[in-house]
Write a protein that holds these residues in place. Sequence first.
Motif, PDB file in Angstrom:
ATOM      1  N   ASP A   1      37.399  42.368  24.719  1.00  0.00           N
ATOM      2  CA  ASP A   1      36.977  41.271  23.852  1.00  0.00           C
ATOM      3  C   ASP A   1      35.839  40.491  24.489  1.00  0.00           C
ATOM      4  O   ASP A   1      34.944  39.997  23.787  1.00  0.00           O
ATOM      5  CB  ASP A   1      38.158  40.334  23.578  1.00  0.00           C
ATOM      6  N   GLN A   2      35.854  40.397  25.823  1.00  0.00           N
ATOM      7  CA  GLN A   2      34.805  39.663  26.532  1.00  0.00           C
ATOM      8  C   GLN A   2      34.604  40.283  27.908  1.00  0.00           C
ATOM      9  O   GLN A   2      35.572  40.646  28.587  1.00  0.00           O
ATOM     10  CB  GLN A   2      35.185  38.188  26.688  1.00  0.00           C
ATOM     11  N   ILE A   3      33.365  40.436  28.308  1.00  0.00           N
ATOM     12  CA  ILE A   3      33.027  40.946  29.635  1.00  0.00           C
ATOM     13  C   ILE A   3      32.085  39.951  30.303  1.00  0.00           C
ATOM     14  O   ILE A   3      31.019  39.627  29.761  1.00  0.00           O
ATOM     15  CB  ILE A   3      32.356  42.334  29.564  1.00  0.00           C
ATOM     16  N   ASP A   4      32.474  39.423  31.474  1.00  0.00           N
ATOM     17  CA  ASP A   4      31.648  38.520  32.277  1.00  0.00           C
ATOM     18  C   ASP A   4      31.075  39.299  33.447  1.00  0.00           C
ATOM     19  O   ASP A   4      31.822  39.917  34.215  1.00  0.00           O
ATOM     20  CB  ASP A   4      32.468  37.341  32.802  1.00  0.00           C
ATOM     21  N   ILE A   5      29.748  39.241  33.605  1.00  0.00           N
ATOM     22  CA  ILE A   5      29.077  39.954  34.692  1.00  0.00           C
ATOM     23  C   ILE A   5      28.487  38.914  35.634  1.00  0.00           C
ATOM     24  O   ILE A   5      27.535  38.203  35.282  1.00  0.00           O
ATOM     25  CB  ILE A   5      27.972  40.878  34.140  1.00  0.00           C
ATOM     26  N   MET A   6      29.043  38.819  36.848  1.00  0.00           N
ATOM     27  CA  MET A   6      28.587  37.847  37.856  1.00  0.00           C
ATOM     28  C   MET A   6      27.732  38.594  38.874  1.00  0.00           C
ATOM     29  O   MET A   6      28.240  39.168  39.839  1.00  0.00           O
ATOM     30  CB  MET A   6      29.799  37.185  38.511  1.00  0.00           C
ATOM     31  N   ARG A   7      26.419  38.616  38.632  1.00  0.00           N
ATOM     32  CA  ARG A   7      25.535  39.435  39.451  1.00  0.00           C
ATOM     33  C   ARG A   7      25.448  38.932  40.895  1.00  0.00           C
ATOM     34  O   ARG A   7      25.378  39.714  41.825  1.00  0.00           O
ATOM     35  CB  ARG A   7      24.133  39.472  38.835  1.00  0.00           C
ATOM     36  N   ARG A   8      25.430  37.624  41.080  1.00  0.00           N
ATOM     37  CA  ARG A   8      25.280  37.077  42.430  1.00  0.00           C
ATOM     38  C   ARG A   8      26.467  37.461  43.305  1.00  0.00           C
ATOM     39  O   ARG A   8      26.293  37.836  44.469  1.00  0.00           O
ATOM     40  CB  ARG A   8      25.143  35.555  42.361  1.00  0.00           C
TER      41      ARG A   8
ATOM     42  N   ARG B   1      28.491  39.920  42.696  1.00  0.00           N
ATOM     43  CA  ARG B   1      28.773  41.338  42.514  1.00  0.00           C
ATOM     44  C   ARG B   1      30.215  41.557  42.055  1.00  0.00           C
ATOM     45  O   ARG B   1      30.960  42.364  42.596  1.00  0.00           O
ATOM     46  CB  ARG B   1      28.505  42.130  43.793  1.00  0.00           C
ATOM     47  N   LYS B   2      30.556  40.773  41.020  1.00  0.00           N
ATOM     48  CA  LYS B   2      31.887  40.882  40.447  1.00  0.00           C
ATOM     49  C   LYS B   2      31.783  40.941  38.928  1.00  0.00           C
ATOM     50  O   LYS B   2      30.759  40.548  38.350  1.00  0.00           O
ATOM     51  CB  LYS B   2      32.775  39.696  40.856  1.00  0.00           C
ATOM     52  N   ALA B   3      32.836  41.414  38.306  1.00  0.00           N
ATOM     53  CA  ALA B   3      32.895  41.465  36.851  1.00  0.00           C
ATOM     54  C   ALA B   3      34.318  41.178  36.412  1.00  0.00           C
ATOM     55  O   ALA B   3      35.280  41.412  37.145  1.00  0.00           O
ATOM     56  CB  ALA B   3      32.440  42.827  36.338  1.00  0.00           C
ATOM     57  N   ARG B   4      34.417  40.683  35.184  1.00  0.00           N
ATOM     58  CA  ARG B   4      35.717  40.332  34.639  1.00  0.00           C
ATOM     59  C   ARG B   4      35.761  40.762  33.175  1.00  0.00           C
ATOM     60  O   ARG B   4      34.849  40.448  32.405  1.00  0.00           O
ATOM     61  CB  ARG B   4      35.970  38.834  34.759  1.00  0.00           C
ATOM     62  N   ALA B   5      36.808  41.509  32.806  1.00  0.00           N
ATOM     63  CA  ALA B   5      37.012  41.943  31.425  1.00  0.00           C
ATOM     64  C   ALA B   5      38.264  41.269  30.897  1.00  0.00           C
ATOM     65  O   ALA B   5      39.297  41.249  31.564  1.00  0.00           O
ATOM     66  CB  ALA B   5      37.143  43.465  31.344  1.00  0.00           C
ATOM     67  N   ILE B   6      38.176  40.701  29.688  1.00  0.00           N
ATOM     68  CA  ILE B   6      39.271  39.902  29.133  1.00  0.00           C
ATOM     69  C   ILE B   6      39.589  40.404  27.730  1.00  0.00           C
ATOM     70  O   ILE B   6      38.695  40.589  26.904  1.00  0.00           O
ATOM     71  CB  ILE B   6      38.881  38.405  29.070  1.00  0.00           C
ATOM     72  N   GLY B   7      40.860  40.627  27.478  1.00  0.00           N
ATOM     73  CA  GLY B   7      41.333  40.948  26.139  1.00  0.00           C
ATOM     74  C   GLY B   7      41.107  42.383  25.709  1.00  0.00           C
ATOM     75  O   GLY B   7      39.971  42.826  25.611  1.00  0.00           O
ATOM     76  N   HIS B   8      42.205  43.102  25.469  1.00  0.00           N
ATOM     77  CA  HIS B   8      42.141  44.487  24.976  1.00  0.00           C
ATOM     78  C   HIS B   8      41.189  45.331  25.826  1.00  0.00           C
ATOM     79  O   HIS B   8      40.296  46.012  25.313  1.00  0.00           O
ATOM     80  CB  HIS B   8      41.701  44.525  23.511  1.00  0.00           C
TER      81      HIS B   8
ATOM     82  N   GLY C   1      41.179  42.216  33.612  1.00  0.00           N
ATOM     83  CA  GLY C   1      40.878  42.882  34.864  1.00  0.00           C
ATOM     84  C   GLY C   1      39.672  42.284  35.545  1.00  0.00           C
ATOM     85  O   GLY C   1      38.739  41.785  34.894  1.00  0.00           O
ATOM     86  N   THR C   2      39.688  42.264  36.878  1.00  0.00           N
ATOM     87  CA  THR C   2      38.545  41.810  37.678  1.00  0.00           C
ATOM     88  C   THR C   2      38.169  42.909  38.651  1.00  0.00           C
ATOM     89  O   THR C   2      39.023  43.646  39.138  1.00  0.00           O
ATOM     90  CB  THR C   2      38.877  40.519  38.441  1.00  0.00           C
ATOM     91  N   ILE C   3      36.852  42.993  38.939  1.00  0.00           N
ATOM     92  CA  ILE C   3      36.326  44.039  39.809  1.00  0.00           C
ATOM     93  C   ILE C   3      35.438  43.413  40.863  1.00  0.00           C
ATOM     94  O   ILE C   3      34.554  42.612  40.541  1.00  0.00           O
ATOM     95  CB  ILE C   3      35.538  45.086  39.003  1.00  0.00           C
ATOM     96  N   ASP C   4      35.673  43.761  42.118  1.00  0.00           N
ATOM     97  CA  ASP C   4      34.848  43.326  43.242  1.00  0.00           C
ATOM     98  C   ASP C   4      34.073  44.542  43.735  1.00  0.00           C
ATOM     99  O   ASP C   4      34.640  45.458  44.327  1.00  0.00           O
ATOM    100  CB  ASP C   4      35.731  42.756  44.357  1.00  0.00           C
ATOM    101  N   MET C   5      32.734  44.522  43.471  1.00  0.00           N
ATOM    102  CA  MET C   5      31.934  45.690  43.815  1.00  0.00           C
ATOM    103  C   MET C   5      31.646  45.787  45.303  1.00  0.00           C
ATOM    104  O   MET C   5      31.374  46.869  45.816  1.00  0.00           O
ATOM    105  CB  MET C   5      30.624  45.679  43.038  1.00  0.00           C
ATOM    106  N   THR C   6      31.705  44.685  46.021  1.00  0.00           N
ATOM    107  CA  THR C   6      31.429  44.742  47.452  1.00  0.00           C
ATOM    108  C   THR C   6      32.475  45.571  48.173  1.00  0.00           C
ATOM    109  O   THR C   6      32.153  46.412  49.019  1.00  0.00           O
ATOM    110  CB  THR C   6      31.390  43.325  48.036  1.00  0.00           C
ATOM    111  N   ASN C   7      33.741  45.353  47.844  1.00  0.00           N
ATOM    112  CA  ASN C   7      34.830  46.075  48.496  1.00  0.00           C
ATOM    113  C   ASN C   7      35.355  47.232  47.650  1.00  0.00           C
ATOM    114  O   ASN C   7      36.279  47.928  48.066  1.00  0.00           O
ATOM    115  CB  ASN C   7      35.988  45.112  48.794  1.00  0.00           C
ATOM    116  N   GLU C   8      34.772  47.396  46.426  1.00  0.00           N
ATOM    117  CA  GLU C   8      35.223  48.431  45.506  1.00  0.00           C
ATOM    118  C   GLU C   8      36.727  48.297  45.240  1.00  0.00           C
ATOM    119  O   GLU C   8      37.496  49.249  45.339  1.00  0.00           O
ATOM    120  CB  GLU C   8      34.893  49.828  46.027  1.00  0.00           C
ATOM    121  N   THR C   9      37.132  47.079  44.920  1.00  0.00           N
ATOM    122  CA  THR C   9      38.528  46.801  44.598  1.00  0.00           C
ATOM    123  C   THR C   9      38.598  46.208  43.208  1.00  0.00           C
ATOM    124  O   THR C   9      37.589  45.761  42.650  1.00  0.00           O
ATOM    125  CB  THR C   9      39.146  45.833  45.611  1.00  0.00           C
TER     126      THR C   9
END
Length: 576
Positions: free
Chosen positions: A97-104, A106-113, A128-136
């Motif tokens: 439903d919503q995707i937040d991209i935090m470029r500074r 290097r994280k992202a957050r997906a919300i809803g379905h 769900g949240t994603i940390d690209m620095t640690n690939e977690t």
Amino acid sequence: MVCFLKPALRSLAIALAIMWAALLSPAIARADDPPPAVAPTTAATKRRSSIPAPVRVEHGEPVNVTGQETIYDSKTDTFVVKGDAVMTQGGTVLKADQIDIMRRDRKARAIGHVHLIDPEVEMWATEGTIDMTNETMVLYNAKILAKQNIYHLEGKQVTKLEGQTYEVKDGYFTTCGCEKGTPDWSINAKEMKVNVGQTGTAQNATFNVAGYPVIPMPYAIFPADSDRHSGFLSGREGQSGLRGFQWLQPYYIAINKSSDATGAFDIETSQRVGGLGEYRLVNGKDDYLWADGAFYNEALRSDANRLDDIIDPQIADPHIPVNRFGIIAMARQHLTDNLIAYGDTVSVSDSLYLREMDVWTLSRGFQSGLGQSNFGSMSNAASNFGMLYQFENAYAQLQGNWNQDLIQPQQFALQRLPDLTVTGRQELFNNLMFSDYDAEAVNFYRYQGIDGGRFSANPRITLPWRLGDYLTGYGMVGSQGVLYDTAGRNINIIPVGTKPPINARNSTCPGGGGVELTFNNCVTLSPFNSSGTSARIVPYAKTGISTLVDRVYDFQFRSIEKLKNTIEPFANYEYV
């Protein structure tokens, strides 16, 4: 049942890692870019270098993000995509439903379905949240399913750590997703740690069999390997007045990616001891070899036990040998795109083998592949082998059939060696008419009794026609021709419920005759018939006419919108 686990969780992690990295870091090199002059070795570099080349190429494609509304916050360098947010890259699609991209950060957050579709994995979550620095990443109310249905992971919270390690809270895990429905085994636990490719640990867990909790486990270690390994499978135990205590213990052998085998020790304390072996080779959807062999020694049985267990004493060979064996196999192989070689066999040491055993093969699939519903009820053990060649609108088949009669004497069993069939269709006069043809040449063989050859052909020509949208019809003329060449003695059947004459000539009746047949028919031979050739040709004609009347009625009731009534009158006439 043997279930196999593929490294699809690894594919999920790789897909997410490369997709976000390509979006958030424009400095990532493409697959065809030259290497930099200086390439310092870092942990991230090592992780990227371990990604398989095909996956790296696929996820090196551009990343596209769409949604109904996009908001950019320059202070935090964050993109917020709302309303049917979709992020795609190559074969990977992330929806929410919503995707937040935090470029500074290097994280992202997906919300809803949240729904991620990858070539090998499908994942669902509420957030769900994603940390690209640690690939977690951290997923909430998550469900992860391999596309090939080989493993299943769920949890209220699933945390992916560095590497291929997952921490699951209030979760569920199984590698036995080979078939639809409830898996053979699964583990539910308050807390789990799964290292894909190695092992997993669970606390406050239960081990479930067929969906039912069986064993509570305060702490457990379970396999989560991505490769098949040799080892013992779950056995089969039982107790009966007939067999005594029975124990079947199989051992699985992983040979390579396309073949494996299973061996099993089988003992019935009142009957027999022996074992089974099975080999499976699969080279494609319709290229395979499955073979199962078994050997048993009946020395554990007393003579009285052996005699009392013969329920049908009127079969041709009512004898249970001390050493017994059975072979069940089926094979298919594409020699070319149009030429297939095949072979199926069921062969046993004695007429009562299939009736007495309760385990014939170590894998499912043999019975459906051989067209049998139950080996124990077979009255004939059949083997067939041959080749099938397919060409335009036709095919040719050369095969042989060998029958092992489990009731009547084997010398009367009729074999088809060889059997050649050709059938097809040819269009005539620019598709105005068409001709069909079926021809078969077969040699019937047996040790005793009448046998010989037969050639049959059935050519026919059909003229179809149509009168607008109102009438359809056809006309057909053809001829059925048969040529026989036979020799030997005719076989006479004395049916169940009668008493055959005592010491009837060339009789195979139990006790030499005079005993009422209560289980099976009895076979006798007539005097010798001289060989001869005979033929017949039967011409025939057919014609038919039909029409169709239908009407659609509106019918708005629940899920039914319309009803269709169809009347199809037809008339056919055949003359022979």
